[in-house]
Structure formats: structure tokens, C-alpha cells
Design an enzyme around this catalytic site. Structure first.
Site, short mmCIF file in Angstrom:
data_model
loop_
_atom_site.label_atom_id
_atom_site.label_comp_id
_atom_site.label_asym_id
_atom_site.label_seq_id
_atom_site.Cartn_x
_atom_site.Cartn_y
_atom_site.Cartn_z
N ASP A 3 67.52 50.08 -22.43
CA ASP A 3 67.77 50.82 -21.20
C ASP A 3 66.67 50.59 -20.18
O ASP A 3 66.93 50.46 -18.97
CB ASP A 3 67.89 52.31 -21.50
CG ASP A 3 69.18 52.65 -22.23
OD1 ASP A 3 69.28 53.78 -22.74
OD2 ASP A 3 70.08 51.78 -22.28
N ASN A 5 67.89 44.64 -27.65
CA ASN A 5 68.36 45.86 -28.31
C ASN A 5 68.11 45.81 -29.81
O ASN A 5 67.64 46.77 -30.43
CB ASN A 5 69.85 46.07 -28.04
CG ASN A 5 70.10 46.70 -26.68
OD1 ASN A 5 69.27 47.43 -26.16
ND2 ASN A 5 71.25 46.41 -26.09
N GLU A 15 74.99 44.37 -19.68
CA GLU A 15 73.84 43.71 -19.07
C GLU A 15 74.24 42.86 -17.87
O GLU A 15 73.49 41.99 -17.44
CB GLU A 15 73.11 42.84 -20.10
CG GLU A 15 73.90 41.65 -20.62
CD GLU A 15 74.71 41.97 -21.86
OE1 GLU A 15 74.94 41.06 -22.67
OE2 GLU A 15 75.13 43.13 -22.02
N ASP A 37 73.48 37.94 -15.29
CA ASP A 37 73.58 38.38 -16.68
C ASP A 37 72.24 38.16 -17.37
O ASP A 37 71.65 37.07 -17.30
CB ASP A 37 74.69 37.62 -17.41
CG ASP A 37 74.99 38.24 -18.76
OD1 ASP A 37 74.32 37.88 -19.73
OD2 ASP A 37 75.88 39.09 -18.83
N HIS A 79 67.62 50.47 -28.45
CA HIS A 79 68.38 50.69 -27.22
C HIS A 79 67.56 51.39 -26.15
O HIS A 79 67.87 51.29 -24.96
CB HIS A 79 69.65 51.47 -27.52
CG HIS A 79 70.66 50.68 -28.28
ND1 HIS A 79 71.49 49.76 -27.70
CD2 HIS A 79 70.95 50.64 -29.62
CE1 HIS A 79 72.27 49.20 -28.59
NE2 HIS A 79 71.95 49.72 -29.78
#
Length: 572
Positions: free
Chosen positions: A460, A451, A486, A443, A456
Site C-alpha cells: 500500500d 507484496n 497496481e 503499471d 501488503h
């Protein structure tokens, strides 16, 4: 909490009044809807987000005024979310009584502005070892729930059919169509999705045909039929159409998945064969269909020009021998074909199959084959005839859709469903051969800040960066998948706990040292990893739960670290 706060000028002491004002400002600035309740469930205080949402959604005053009993409000709730409200009331009571340390619940909220989803958490307020009340927090998770629902719809649509696919909701509105659907209808996506079905197919066609079938589907029936359709842009086509009820996770039906498979070539082949006593000369009129025939009474045999072309031969340049055809069948498909062919030959029944062939040039192609047998009155066979269609393009399209259904679009890694299939298969192999197996939950630490700070788009890029880094470190037998958000997961076959920890540390260290560069941005990411060794007799859920527990420990103890659970931590 300390009463000292650090400013640009240095340490400044504030009196209790100022401290209260600052804490109040922080409390009111929270985006979550937060209320403080006492031991009896009465509202003691609420922040501005709570009050603003209650006002905007038209909620009664009792949900936001101090002194009102929030548990009683939940108990007396009416409407579609009554069950969730009762669960909330029970959870709050359990936290206040000390039965559970914390309570959380995802639930829908229907307001005048539409349906929204929230995550409710209840944490106790403890003073001098006793529970004085609780903090009730509601965080809006509508975007995530909508994204999850869209992903599920998309995966199920792809899995349902390789041909024309559409998803229609219970209001008879198109929610999703695939590229084949758009191509056949010659429309852009925004010209179909979000519109009523009747607008696209025409009100008369909808009332007579489509609407009644959708109504049956919404009632739980799977509707199947074959029909010929006239289009403005192409010849008349025959489709096998199926209406599948679209079921949500609670098994309720919210719409229909409609698939339409173009069976024109197969239908024409069957009709022509039947109308001419299965004489396959008619099959030559079908595009990319070759015919063959062997007359046992007169010793004649023939392959059509198209049949030769599919196998890679020039017309009339080869002896049309059955054993030569068998030589072109893919070795993996040959045993099943021979067995089925001989069984059909013994009974005289028509035989249909799909298989792979290898051309003279070595190219692999997919074909659909139909064989018919003409029998004499005594039951002996006097003629074999059939047709072979080159369906390579269709089959490759099906394989592409299968890959799409198994792959996470953003990272290119196996998606959650496909990854868990790999874990199940490896667990079975581990039990059978007594091999070790580890699973690591990975994680990204503080990904929300990425973000929130950079947008975003950078988020990505970060997900792809992590995926590529982990994938670049894996062994050939390891599998890396993205479970969602994530969170990634790595499968380490034939690896015990020590080897798994070494591999996980290698991943953690590589990501901590790597730099994500984007324009002027240089970003370092860290990950927390929870590793669990498979015990040999636990379920998939149990294995994942233990790796999740290890991940939680890694997060709780400082992040950017690997925590593990050995076999001895598995339940007996």
C-alpha cells in the site's frame, strides 16, 4: 533447459534422472492447479495442487486421474457453472487445433467449502513446430473477485443516496451500511453487517413491512414510499424510502440497495403550509427555517428573524425587499431562479427550489426555498409567502459523498469511473477543437513480489508512493487516476505523441530514481508505461486497448520502459 545448475560450491552437473526429479519437484511446488493434456484432451499428468484441490472439493476421480479426457469432463459438466465449463472445453479445443495461441477464462467454482473463483489458462505444448498437447492451469482469484464485488457495491451504494444507505442480499442479510445508517441506529458496524434484517428491525416489523418490500425488490421492482418512524433516541422522523434492485454485471438481481432520506423538515413544512392555507407563520417552528411574506393589497412585507439570520442580518435591521434578496443569490444560480420564479408567479403555482446564497459576511450557504402565491377570485395575486431552510450541512455532506464516490481511498487519486469520465470529456473536447490527446497506462513492475516479500502494508505504501510521484510531475491540465491494483493511468490533454513520450519518460525516470523508505527498508520501484495518441474518431475502449497493447510491449521487452502507439496504429 540446461542440465547445469549453480550451487554455493559452484557448477554441478546432474544426470538426467536427477534433472527429472528437480523439474518434477518444481512442477509439484507450483501453487497453480496444473494439468498436462495430450492432443485428444486426455490428462497426461497433474501436479500436487491440482490433486489436492480435487480431493478437498470432493471432485470426482475423473478430474484428476491420468488418462481421463478433460474436454469431455468439461462438456458433461452440470450445475451453475455449466456455461463456463462449455466455454473451457471450446477454448481447449481451439488451442489444441492451433486456432488460437492461448485461452483464458475466469469462472466460479462451487465446492463444499463455498464459492471460489479461478482464472483458467490454456497454453499449447509445441514440439518441432507441431502441437503435441496443452498445459491447463487454474489460479485462484477469489480474493480479487471479492474485492472487486465489494468495491462495486460500495460505489453504487454511495452513488444511490446521500442519506441512510444499506445493501441487503437475497437471504435478507445486511451486507453493507453507511455511517449515517449506523449513527441513526446507534449501532456498531459489526452489530448490523452480516446479520439478518429481522434481527435489527424486529420480526414483526420485518414480516409486515420490510420483508414484503424486499421480496418485490428482488423480483425486479423499485419500491418507493414515504413514512413516519418512531425511534428510541430521537423525535418521530419522516423518511422517503426507496428499495432499488441490486444488479450484478450479468443483470441478475442479488439483493437490494435501500436508501432512506430524512424529509422531516420538508414534510412538516408542506403539511403546515397546507393546513393553514399556506400561512408561513407556522414555518417558524421548524429549525433553521425562515419565512417571508409580501401582501400586495396592503403594501406589507416581512422577513422572519430566522430568514434574516440565514442572510447574515440582525433581526429587524433590514428592509425586507425582494431585490435585496436577489442580490444575495449566487450569480450562477440567479438567472434560473428568476426565470422559474416568474413562471410560477404567472400561474400562481407553488414554487420549490434549492440554490446558493451569499451572506452579508460573504459566506456561501445552500438553502431550500418554497414560495406560495395566494390569488383573488379574478386570478390576480394578492400575497406572496414562503419559507427558506438552511440546508448547508446536508448539501456539504452530499458533496463529500460525491467526492468519496469519485476518489480512490488508498491513493486519493480519481478512481476508475471518475477518471474514465474525465477521458471521455477530454475526447469530446479534442474532437471539437482538433486538439491532440494522449493516454498512458502505468503499471508497477513486479509488484506482486513487493507484496509477497514485504507484505501488503508495504504494498500500500508503494502504491501511494507511485501515485504521489506521478501526481507531482503532472501539469495542471493532466489527470492521474488509479484504475485498480497496481495500474495507473495518466491523461495528457493537448499533447501529441512526442510530448506524451517525453512526459511518460519523465515519470518513468523519476520513479526509477526515487527511493521508498519505510523503517529500515529502502525500496526502488520501476514502472512500465504504454502510451497511445487519440486518433480523433476511435472509441474510449479503442484508445485504452491501444495503450494496453503498448504497455504489454513494454512489459514483454524488458520492463522499466515506455512504448507507444501513434495515431497511425488506430483502426480505420
Amino acid at each position: 533447459m540446461s542440465t547445469e545448475f549453480l550451487s554455493d560450491e559452484g557448477d554441478v552437473c546432474f544426470d538426467q534422472t536427477r534433472r527429472f526429479e528437480i523439474l518434477r519437484e518444481i512442477f509439484d511446488s507450483l501453487s497453480e492447479h496444473v494439468a498436462v493434456i495430450d492432443r485428444d484432451g486426455c490428462i497426461v499428468d497433474t501436479n500436487r495442487s491440482w490433486q489436492r484441490f480435487a480431493a478437498e472439493s470432493g471432485t470426482a476421480d475423473e478430474c484428476r486421474l491420468q488418462g481421463q479426457n478433460y474436454i469431455e469432463v468439461c462438456d458433461s459438466a452440470q450445475g451453475s457453472a455449466v456455461e463456463e465449463a462449455k466455454q473451457a472445453a471450446a477454448g481447449i479445443r481451439a488451442v489444441l487445433s492451433g486456432e488460437i495461441p492461448e485461452f483464458s477464462l475466469e469462472y466460479p467454482c462451487h465446492t463444499s467449502s463455498g464459492k471460489r473463483w479461478f482464472l483458467m489458462t490454456v497454453s499449447p505444448l509445441v514440439s518441432h513446430g507441431s502441437i503435441d498437447g496443452a498445459v491447463v492451469s487454474h489460479i485462484q482469484i477469489t480474493a480479487r473477485k471479492l474485492a472487486e464485488a465489494a468495491l462495486v457495491r460500495y460505489e453504487r451504494a454511495i452513488a444511490s443516496s446521500s442519506s441512510l444507505v444499506s445493501i441487503i442480499d437475497s437471504d435478507f442479510v445486511y451486507q453493507l451500511v453507511n455511517d449515517s445508517y449506523l449513527r441513526v441506529h446507534r449501532k456498531a458496524r459489526d452489530e448490523i453487517e452480516g446479520r439478518k434484517v429481522a434481527e435489527i428491525v424486529g420480526q414483526d416489523v420485518f414480516d409486515k413491512h420490510v420483508g414484503p418490500k424486499l421480496t418485490r425488490c428482488f423480483a425486479g421492482e423499485t419500491v418507493e414510499y414515504e413514512a413516519w418512524f418512531d425511534t428510541k433516541w430521537a423525535d418521530r422522523r419522516c423518511y422517503a424510502v426507496t428499495y432499488y434492485p441490486y444488479r450484478e454485471r450479468d443483470d441478475s438481481i442479488s439483493g437490494a440497495v435501500v436508501t432512506a432520506t430524512d424529509i422531516t423538515e420538508a414534510k412538516r413544512m408542506q403539511d403546515e403550509i397546507a393546513n393553514s392555507a399556506r400561512r408561513l407563520a407556522e414555518a417558524q417552528r421548524l429549525a433553521k427555517v425562515g419565512s417571508f411574506e409580501k401582501d400586495y393589497l396592503h403594501g406589507k412585507k416581512s422577513w422572519s428573524d430566522e430568514f434574516c439570520r440565514i442572510l447574515g442580518y440582525p433581526p429587524d435591521a433590514v428592509d425586507p425587499d425582494f431585490n435585496l434578496f436577489m442580490h444575495h443569490i449566487h450569480p450562477d444560480d440567479e438567472p434560473a431562479f428568476r426565470e422559474n420564479f416568474e413562471a410560477a408567479q404567472a400561474t400562481g403555482h407553488e414554487f420549490t427550489t434549492e440554490l446558493r446564497i451569499r451572506t452579508v459576511q460573504g459566506e456561501e450557504r445552500h438553502v431550500s426555498l418554497v414560495c406560495g402565491f395566494d390569488l383573488l377570485e379574478d386570478g390576480s395575486m394578492f400575497r406572496l409567502h414562503g419559507a427558506m431552510a438552511d440546508v448547508t450541512e446536508r448539501r456539504l455532506a452530499e458533496l463529500r459523498l460525491e467526492r468519496l464516490a469519485n476518489t480512490d481511498e488508498l491513493t486519493g487519486l480519481p478512481n476508475r469511473r471518475h477518471f474514465l469520465e474525465c477521458v471521455r470529456a477530454e475526447m469530446t473536447r479534442s474532437r471539437r477543437f482538433g486538439k491532440s490527446l494522449c493516454v498512458a497506462m502505468v503499471d508497477i513492475d513486479d509488484f506482486k513480489k513487493v507484496n509477497d516479500t514485504h507484505g501488503h502494508g508495504v504494498g500500500d505504501l508503494a502504491l501511494r508512493h507511485v501515485a504521489q510521484t506521478i501526481n507531482g510531475l503532472r501539469r495542471a491540465v493532466d489527470v492521474v487516476g488509479r484504475l485498480g491494483g497496481e495500474e495507473f493511468c495518466v491523461l495528457f490533454p493537448e499533447a501529441g505523441l512526442a510530448a506524451g513520450i517525453t512526459a511518460a519518460e519523465r515519470v518513468r525516470k523519476a520513479l526509477a530514481e526515487a527511493v521508498l523508505e519505510h523503517g529500515d527498508l529502502r525500496l526502488r520501484l520501476t514502472v512500465s508505461i504504454g502510451l497511445a495518441e487519440y486518433s480523433g474518431d476511435e472509441s474510449l475502449d479503442g484508445l485504452l486497448r491501444r495503450s494496453d497493447e503498448a504497455l504489454y510491449e513494454a512489459k514483454r521487452t524488458g520492463k522499466n520502459r515506455v512504448c507507444s502507439r501513434g495515431v497511425d496504429s488506430a483502426p480505420a
